[in-house]
Design an enzyme around this catalytic site. Structure first.
Site, PDB file in Angstrom:
ATOM      1  CB  CYS A 178      -0.935   0.007   1.204  1.00  0.00           C
ATOM      2  SG  CYS A 178      -1.789  -1.560   1.436  1.00  0.00           S
ATOM      3  CG  HIS A 310      -2.181   4.337   5.361  1.00  0.00           C
ATOM      4  ND1 HIS A 310      -1.775   4.253   4.053  1.00  0.00           N
ATOM      5  CD2 HIS A 310      -2.585   3.084   5.703  1.00  0.00           C
ATOM      6  CE1 HIS A 310      -1.918   3.019   3.620  1.00  0.00           C
ATOM      7  NE2 HIS A 310      -2.412   2.286   4.605  1.00  0.00           N
ATOM      8  CG  HIS A 348      -6.307   1.259   0.736  1.00  0.00           C
ATOM      9  ND1 HIS A 348      -5.295   2.024   0.208  1.00  0.00           N
ATOM     10  CD2 HIS A 348      -5.708   0.382   1.589  1.00  0.00           C
ATOM     11  CE1 HIS A 348      -4.147   1.642   0.728  1.00  0.00           C
ATOM     12  NE2 HIS A 348      -4.375   0.641   1.561  1.00  0.00           N
TER      13      HIS A 348
END
Length: 1831
Positions: A178, A310, A348
């Site tokens: 990620c 995040h 995401h």
């Protein structure tokens, strides 16, 4: 003009502007957003960019959350622009396609033309985690073309960008999950600061194509069930996956034309080890990383204005991150820290998520507003700072002033990245950049398509006064962009002017200037143009030069009336002044000519454009040109344009009129006196020729009529051009003919040249010939006078631009448009130079360019779609018992092996169907049909098994493959209405039988275990059953496989046979999980019903019909064979090779020798070598020796082979053995060293055997031995002595002998004798222990002799144990059971043996030796002589296991037989193909009629012999005809005709009975019909031909070889040669149809299979009968097309076996008997040829018949036929014994209702018992007992 250098500086210059790194370009594709602008607008509008639709896969597939973020289109890509071939584009990962386009957009957004970056040290850093596309393009190997690897490997994501844009810096992809894209940004920052590159393209990409990837995250509980990222919210339960591709351009500030933000810091770290696991976030490491980043940047965390977190919305992630943020950033703060996460808006984007955060931050900086988070309602209680106000989540659009921003991005493997951005200072918008332009703004643009150009032009028009934006556009289009086929311009006036053209080529156009002459002047021609500063400045210079001559140029150009231009001075001056000013304008914008042409006075403009004249010189020459003509007082003249060719003019002009200007091929200007010109014009007009007088200010230029001005011109021109300059090659002269271009006149731009121009003809048409075909021709003049001429004269490919036209209302606007038109036509005018300069970087808020780049998306390219990969696709499933999810399969144990369940295959196919249709398994109902289980799959714990499932769309045909074998085939389809496919409930109604005890789980699985079904675990799912197997209960264990397998198991309960059956076919099955769920809702067990009549079983939502179970062979000796040995005395020296006693076999002799070595080398780790000495591989001893040693307990060995020069050959031959092969040659050197055993063979045959033995001895370690194989007596003691060796063992075999030799051992210095007596006091123990203790520590050599004479004293075992103890190497055991002589080491009898120093010495009958363990023979080979025996295979399918076995007829005389039977003695027993098929395992026993499958032996159908009365008979039996005696049905016995022998009679019964049964009884054969008989030389074939010919039928036959064809013709002469075909292929079909004129035959007797069976069917005539005697296709359920029955045909299965069960009254049986009897009497039945084998040639007979080479019958001769009629004498035969019980006796079993008792009772019944008494204390209490008794 914008200032600043090129985009990237490659030099070493460093200044303050090099220290800051800035983001200068941004573009992206984000969920539901094609551009950054669209993304920004949706962020500010609060749009949830996460959607639920089926663009990637069916929502809810596999239980996944239904929502995810998706890019709008992945299929579109402008492959042509990027030079990507169509083959490549189709298999290119959409991420790579997107990256190329978005990278271009980001470069353009930075105000850069992509060509500016070519060859620069620009790096490419791409954050990307995976390429799901790659899997799709490699699914089908046939379609793999290599492009997939280039299009999908992640390294190419970066490298292709570098390749496409020619970037020379570092280029690589980064995968940290990620955090990949923010890692990429940090890597880029580091690379630029380290000097590895000067700029960087930083990208991140992520697409979600494969549901399996999401399923992985789902299984890890990472995904939000609601499909949203509720960042920082109490309801946050995971994240939602999303797609994005974002690119930013990173530059040094000094090189940037735009600055979105400055990168103040960027660092990375990794969590390292974590107690909670690798995926758990580590807040402390995140805090530490941020702190280090700020420390390195020299910034204070408390100064941060906003943190872009995040923020995925996970339970663990949010608290860890935000609490770390609080600890670092909230210290010493006076205001709440603003916090947000773009993932709440878009999901995401994983690998691209870091740059998505950057994109949001840049949008916020540009707009001055932070977009609000979504899904934030209740603060997460695990984050205290949200509640106490230290942190404020931006949950609505929030204005801000910019400043420092911290951005987090974390990978789920622990890789963390942190970046600090600073927004540009808020200076406000530069007024100069927003003020209206003094003159209309010209903007130019290029693109892939017309809409692409229009989009940029409209964007510029929308911001008409934004000079910064226009400057960026100018910079981007300052050079041609390869691949842009459309170019256009817009003049932002009111109304605006816009034009877009499509280029015909990407090649640059040469630019040619054409300067017009007289006639282009007009009043006010410079008025509007003076608004152009460059134009005005040039005019001012020209005006200044003319003022001394009293000429007001400004007045002439702006105010003078039209009449003023009657003055030739005004005309010349105005034309030249405007032309030079226009040239200056063109020079200002970078347009310089490649070619120059001037018409008449236009050559003054040429001279200026050629830079041979100054502005002042040009206008002065124009002035003096006019003034001299006026001053010379020339005669009046005129000029006219005429539509004639030059030659025509020469011919037609009057004498005083001359051609003056050759304008074009059909356009000429003529000069002459006024009256003459007027008359000529009138004359031409009268002739229909175009002619018109033109304004030439009363002068006849370019003719003799102006020569009077030449003296003045020369003087005045000479004063203006005192020092003429050379003309360049680009200036094409129109006043000097081409053949004079090298003359002095033509070389210089001189006064003479200009004078010549005035008086010479204008050769304009000739000059135009030099213009290239694709030239851009710009007409430079106050008015575009020559456009018509140019368009006619030049090729169509040329482009024409007129700078000014007098008929346009605004000449300035027209000029700007003309400049734009030049760009559109292919030139590169720097239009921005006409306007005030803009300084770089542009101001904050300048609109972006990336969002307005459009592409040619006319073609859609492939996108990997896992939802519809291929409806006819494949699915691969791996089953691994070592995995927890598959471990339960081990419970499906059948006969000691784990078999994959039959229903397991069905579930795999079911799952594949659901997957291919993008449905949940629990919602997918399917119907299976025609399932066939070809073979079972054995699963082992150590080896995973991979199944390949193939489903063919349309037909639904499927197969399941394991390895290269097909294991299951069938059809499958979706059940759209499952209820319509289910049997109705009444079919499963059963009557209750309360008197019968039911079976419980233990009862059922006890019975199953005895049959070979060793089910365990969840496969024991049957809870109960009624005793008849019609209804029961099944447990539901949440497993489809075990539940459906239990339904199949239930089928076994109702079977009478107790043998092992496995499913081989299922007619139909319904899997309806939704109905199943409704039934089992909350219930752990379900009711099952089975209807045996319709062969259906139903439970829950599942239903099976037509389950076919086949008998499976039981494994024999499933446990490993025990090692059975005999313990026997073997002499050390065996010289007796006579036949008095049996010799050892080679294996035994070698075993004895090796045991001797093991006994004496005192180690279990042997080092062995063999000397080859030229012996072949098959003669080597090592392979067999290693096999023997391997069977000895605990022995290990290391073997080598000394092969000399042939080492490579022997190494290849022994590669499967772990033997080291060396090149040593024992005939020259020692084969090895320090060996315990050295092996060799044929040493005695060497020239010097002693020398070879010596070399073998050199290889020995201390105590080692040599083992040699020699011919009897070949190696004597003398040779051994010469080599220093002594023979200690000699073992003789029939062919050779094995000798063991060792080095001579010197006598021990000391010895101790201990007598081991057979006494209870054990007085010898202590002396023996003391002696061994001494031996352990003795410095000198000591021997301990343990001597025993006790018969059972066990001294040998004691010695074996003690030798392994300390001091045991000194022990020598002497076992002397038969010796009464005292043990004296010095006595001669003992001394010889002591000298050999062997560990064990046994003396028996005066011979020294030892006891050895030798293998016993196979117990299965035991034989007895019996009178009654039959033939059977011990292992089905293995012909080598054919044996005679004792028959149950041993009690035949004691048993009462039915009246219609007779006990016959067999003399000849024929083999039939049924026997071959059964013995080889190709035909399962249960394929036979009746209950034959349950019998132990079913081989043999017929015989000939004698009845119990002694009569010669032949007959047929159902089975066990291959025997010494049979019990035959009297109805199937026929007396043998006197003329026949019993051998001949044996060939008749089955062959003729089968033929009569098929042809006469079932086929109703009639005289005159045509019959086809296959395999005509076989027994049945010959019989059928004989019967058919006897009946008067036409016969066709097939045979397999020419020899058989010849035999058939010899046996049946009336059979025509052209009626005999081949049985090896289908050519007989053509033969039959040809010979019958296409009609076919009436009867076919078929024994062929597969394709040949179908070919035979096609040979049937109308009303034909097909008679199938082969069983293979019947057993295999082979398909038969139905269309043959349209010919009114019938198909008969001919199973003679069925008649054996029929009663004597059966019509068909009686008919067969009658036909046989009549046939024998009539002579139609004749004995057949036969091949006879003896009774001991079982395997040979079977194998011979299996080859199909026989003719007629194959017989086993059991007895020789006696000469005279008599009762047969008893015949004894060697057979395997069997236990049989007396049929008339009773057997009492005490405790007979126990498990063992019931099984023993069953065994007694099988072995012949007819009366059994079961004794029990409690009687029948369980269902199992009841079932066993009832059975």
């Amino acid at each position: 003009m914008p200032t600043g250098g090129s985009a990237v500086v490659n030099g070493l210059k460093r200044d303050s502007s090099d220290t800051d790194l800035v983001i200068s370009g941004l573009s992206g594709r984000l969920p539901e957003s094609d551009t950054i602008e669209e993304f920004a607008q949706k962020l500010f509008d609060g749009v949830d960019l996460v959607t639920a639709d089926d663009r990637r896969w069916t929502p809810g597939l596999h239980g996944l959350p239904e929502r995810n973020g998706k890019i709008k289109s992945l299929a579109h890509f402008d492959a042509t622009f990027f030079g990507v071939h169509a083959k490549q584009a189709h298999v290119m990962d959409p991420q790579q396609r997107l990256l190329l386009e978005v990278t271009y957009e980001a470069i353009v957004d930075a105000g850069l033309n992509p060509t500016e970056l070519r060859g620069t040290r620009t790096g490419v850093f791409v954050g990307v985690s995976n390429s799901e596309t790659d899997e799709i393009w490699t699914l089908e190997p046939d379609k793999v073309d290599g492009y997939g690897i280039i299009g999908c490997w992640r390294t190419m994501f970066a490298n292709r960008i570098s390749y496409t844009f020619d970037l020379k810096g570092p280029s690589y992809a980064i995968d940290t999950a990620c955090s990949s894209s923010l890692f990429a940004l940090a890597q880029a920052v580091g690379a630029i600061r380290a000097g590895h590159c000067d700029a960087a393209v930083v990208a991140g990409a992520n697409v979600c194509l494969k549901p399996g990837t999401s399923l992985n995250f789902h299984r890890l509980s990472m995904l939000s069930p609601e499909g949203r990222c509720a960042a920082f919210d109490a309801e946050g339960r995971g994240y939602v996956r999303s797609e994005a591709t974002v690119v930013v351009l990173l530059q040094k500030r000094g090189h940037a034309r735009r600055v979105y933000a400055t990168v103040r810091g960027a660092r990375m770290n990794t969590d390292g080890h974590k107690e909670q696991g690798i995926t758990y976030p580590a807040g402390e490491m995140q805090r530490q990383l941020a702190a280090e980043t700020f420390r390195e940047a020299g910034l204070r965390p408390q100064d941060v204005a906003y943190v872009e977190a995040h923020g995925t919305g996970t339970k663990a992630g949010d608290p860890q991150e935000v609490n770390a943020v609080t600890e670092l950033f909230c210290k010493n703060r006076k205001t709440p820290l603003l916090l947000g996460s773009v993932k709440s808006n878009m999901g995401h984007a994983e690998a691209a998520s870091g740059l998505c955060s950057i994109a949001k931050v840049l949008v916020a900086m540009e707009k001055g507003v932070i977009p609000g988070n979504l899904h934030y309602n209740i603060p997460n209680p695990d984050i205290p700072s949200l509640a106490d106000g230290r942190i404020k989540v931006v949950d609505r659009n929030t204005p801000w002033e910019g400043g420092l921003v911290a951005v987090n991005s974390f990978g789920f493997g622990g890789a963390n990245a942190h970046v600090i951005l600073e927004s540009e200072r808020a200076h406000g918008k530069r007024e100069s950049a927003r003020a209206p332009y003094a003159l209309p703004r010209l903007v130019v643009a290029s693109g892939r398509t017309e809409p692409a150009v229009r989009a940029l032009l409209e964007h510029a028009a929308e911001h008409a006064s934004n000079a910064d934006l226009h400057a960026l556009l100018d910079a981007v289009h300052a050079r041609a962009i390869p691949g842009h086929s459309h170019r256009g311009y817009a003049v932002l006036a009111d109304p605006p002017v816009q034009e877009i053209l499509q280029l015909d080529s990407s090649e640059p156009r040469p630019i040619w200037f054409v300067f017009s002459g007289m006639g282009s002047q007009w009043a006010g021609c410079g008025c509007k143009l003076m608004g152009l500063p460059t134009f005005a400045a040039t005019i001012e210079r020209a005006a200044a030069a003319l003022r001394p001559h009293s000429v007001d140029l400004l007045y002439i150009l702006t105010e003078a009336p039209e009449s003023a231009f009657e003055d030739v001075v005004y005309s010349f001056v105005s034309i030249t002044a405007v032309q030079v000013a226009l040239v200056d304008v063109l020079r200002e914008i970078g347009i310089r000519p490649d070619g120059i042409i001037g018409h008449s006075a236009g050559e003054l403009g040429c001279a200026y454009a050629d830079e041979t004249l100054t502005v002042e010189q040009a206008v002065l020459l124009a002035y003096w040109r006019g003034r001299s003509i006026v001053d010379a007082v020339l005669p009046p003249g005129a000029m006219a344009a005429v539509g004639l060719t030059w030659q025509q003019c020469v011919e037609r002009c009057p004498p005083d009129v001359v051609p003056a200007c050759h304008n074009a091929a059909d356009s000429v200007t003529v000069s002459g006196p006024v009256p003459s010109i007027e008359r000529f014009v009138a004359e031409l007009n009268a002739d229909g020729v175009f002619a018109r007088r033109i304004n030439s200010s009363g002068m006849a230029f370019h003719s003799k009529y102006v020569t009077g001005a030449v003296p003045l011109l020369r003087t005045r021109f000479g004063a203006v051009i005192p020092n003429p300059k050379p003309r360049s090659a680009r200036w094409i002269s129109t006043s000097v003919p081409k053949d004079q271009w090298n003359s002095e006149l033509a070389k210089l731009s001189s006064a003479e040249y200009q004078v010549n121009n005035l008086v010479s003809p204008v050769l304009f048409a000739e000059a135009l010939a030099a213009v290239p075909a694709r030239a851009l021709v710009v007409e430079v003049a106050p008015h575009a006078l020559l456009q018509a001429v140019l368009k006619r004269a030049l090729p169509a490919a040329a482009a024409h631009v007129a700078l000014v036209r007098r008929d346009h209302p605004d000449t300035l606007l027209y000029l700007l448009s003309a400049i734009g038109k030049m760009y559109a036509a292919g030139a590169q005018p720097a239009a921005g130079r006409l306007y005030p300069a803009v300084t770089w970087p542009v101001s904050r808020g300048t609109p972006g360019l990336a969002s307005h780049v459009r592409w040619d998306h006319s073609i859609e390219w492939n996108v990997a779609h896992f939802g519809t990969v291929s409806r006819s696709g494949e699915n691969i499933v791996e089953v691994d018992l070592s995995r927890a999810e598959d471990a339960y399969i081990a419970g499906h144990d059948i006969d000691g092996r784990v078999l994959f369940p039959a229903t397991g295959y069905m579930v795999l196919v079911w799952r594949t169907v659901a997957k291919l249709h993008n449905q949940k398994l629990e919602e997918t109902a399917v119907v299976f049909e025609d399932l066939e289980f070809k073979q079972a799959t054995i699963i082992t714990r150590n080896t995973p098994v991979r199944f390949l499932i193939n489903i063919l769309d349309g037909t639904g045909d499927f197969d399941v493959c394991e390895g290269s074998s097909v294991v299951v085939t069938g059809k499958v389809r979706l059940a759209k209405e499952p209820s319509a496919d289910r049997l109705q409930t009444p079919f499963f109604a059963t009557a209750d039988e309360p008197n019968l005890l039911s079976l419980d789980t233990n009862d059922i699985y006890k019975e199953f275990r005895l049959r070979g079904y060793n089910y365990s675990g969840v496969f024991r799912s049957i809870l109960s059953s009624d005793p008849r197997g019609t209804k029961g209960e099944l447990a539901w264990n949440d497993s489809w496989i075990t539940f459906t397998d239990a339904m199949v198991q239930f089928e076994v309960i109702g079977m009478k046979s107790r043998q092992l059956f496995l499913p081989t076919r299922i007619q139909r099955a319904l899997f309806d999980p939704m109905a199943h769920r409704a039934v089992r809702d909350g219930v752990g067990k379900l009711l099952l019903h089975r209807n045996g009549n319709i062969r259906a079983v139903n439970c829950g939502g599942f239903e099976f019909r037509g389950i076919k179970m086949n008998l499976a062979p039981r494994r024999i000796n499933m446990q490993s064979q025990p090692k059975l040995e005999r313990y026997t005395f073997v002499p050390y020296i065996e010289n007796d090779i006579s036949t008095k006693k049996p010799l050892l076999t080679k294996h035994e002799a070698l075993t004895v020798s090796l045991q001797l070595v093991l006994e004496n080398v005192f180690t279990l780790n042997l080092r062995i070598t063999e000397a080859v000495l030229g012996r072949p591989v098959e003669a080597l001893i090592t392979p067999q020796a290693l096999q023997i040693l391997d069977s000895e307990p605990q022995v290990r060995f290391e073997a080598s082979l000394a092969a000399g020069s042939m080492s490579a050959y022997y190494a290849a031959a022994l590669q499967e053995l772990d033997v080291k092969v060396t090149s040593k040659d024992a005939s020259e050197c020692a084969p090895d060293s320090e060996c315990h055993l050295v092996v060799a063979g044929g040493v005695a045959s060497s020239p010097d055997s002693a020398e070879v033995l010596g070399r073998l001895a050199e290889a020995l370690a201390d105590g080692g031995m040599v083992l040699v194989e020699e011919a009897h007596g070949a190696l004597g003691a003398a040779a051994a002595e010469r080599a220093g060796l002594e023979v200690v063992s000699r073992q003789a075999t029939a062919d050779c002998e094995y000798l063991v030799l060792r080095r001579r051992v010197p006598p021990p210095a000391e010895h101790v004798v201990v007598e081991v007596e057979d006494e209870r006091s054990y007085g010898w123990v202590e002396p023996l222990r003391a002696a061994l203790k001494r031996a352990e520590s003795a410095a000198a050599e000591l021997r301990v002799y343990a001597v025993s004479r006790a018969a059972g004293g066990g001294v040998l075992g004691l010695g074996t144990c003690l030798r392994a103890e300390p001091g045991g190497r000194a022990l020598r055991v002497f076992y002397l059971p038969d010796c009464r002589e005292p043990f004296q080491p010095a006595a001669p009898h003992f001394a010889d043996q002591l000298r050999k120093d062997l560990a064990v010495n046994v003396l028996r009958a005066g011979v020294w030796g030892s006891y050895r363990h030798l293998l016993l023979g196979d117990a299965a080979d035991a034989r007895i002589q019996v009178e009654h025996a039959y033939v059977n295979t011990l292992t089905r399918g293995d012909l080598s296991s054919l044996r005679w076995i004792e028959s149950p007829l041993r009690y035949a005389s004691e048993k009462q037989w039915p009246a219609h039977t007779d006990l016959c003695s067999v003399y000849y027993a024929p083999l039939n193909f049924r026997d071959i098929m059964l013995a080889t395992g190709k035909l399962p026993p249960d394929a036979l009629p009746g209950n034959l499958a349950g019998q132990e032996c079913i081989l043999g159908l017929e015989f000939s012999g004698r009845s119990s009365r002694g009569a010669r008979v032949m007959g047929m039996v159902a089975a066990r005809g291959l025997a010494t005696s049979v019990v035959a049905d009297s109805g199937f016995l026929w007396e043998v005709p006197a003329a026949w022998s019993l051998e001949q009679a044996a060939t008749v019964p089955v062959a003729y009975a089968t033929a009569y049964y098929a042809l006469a009884v079932r086929g109703r054969m009639r005289r005159g019909e045509a019959v086809l008989v296959h395999a005509g030389t076989g027994g049945v074939g010959q019989a059928a031909i004989a019967i058919a010919l006897h009946a008067g039928c036409t016969v066709f036959a097939t045979v397999g070889t020419p020899d058989k064809r010849a035999f058939l013709r010899e046996r049946f002469p009336q059979l025509r040669d052209d009626h005999v075909g081949s049985s090896r292929d289908t050519s007989f079909e053509q033969l039959v149809l040809q010979q019958t004129d296409g009609r076919g035959v009436d009867l076919i007797l078929n024994s062929l299979a597969a394709d040949m069976l179908l070919a035979s069917v096609r040979c049937l005539a109308e009303g034909g009968r097909f008679l199938e005697i082969g069983k293979l296709d019947l057993s295999n359920n082979s398909s038969l097309g139905m269309s043959i029955f349209l010919k009114n045909t019938t198909f008969h299965g001919i199973l003679l076996d069925a008649l054996f069960e029929a009663s004597a009254e059966d019509a068909e049986k009686a008919a067969v008997v009658r036909c046989m009897t009549e046939g024998i009497a009539s002579g139609a039945v004749r004995p057949l040829p036969a091949t006879v084998y003896h009774d001991h040639q079982l395997e040979q007979a079977f194998r011979y018949m299996a080859t199909g080479k026989h003719v007629g019958k194959v017989l086993l001769r059991i007895r020789e036929e006696e000469g005279a009629a008599s009762r047969p004498a008893p015949k004894l035969i060697s057979a395997i014994p069997r236990t049989y019980l007396h049929p008339t006796k009773s057997y009492v079993l005490v405790g007979g209702l126990g498990g063992f008792g019931l099984e023993l009772a069953q065994w007694l019944v099988v072995r012949g018992a007819t009366r059994i008494v079961l004794n029990s204390r409690s009687g029948v209490r369980t269902g199992y007992q009841s079932m066993c008794i009832r059975r």
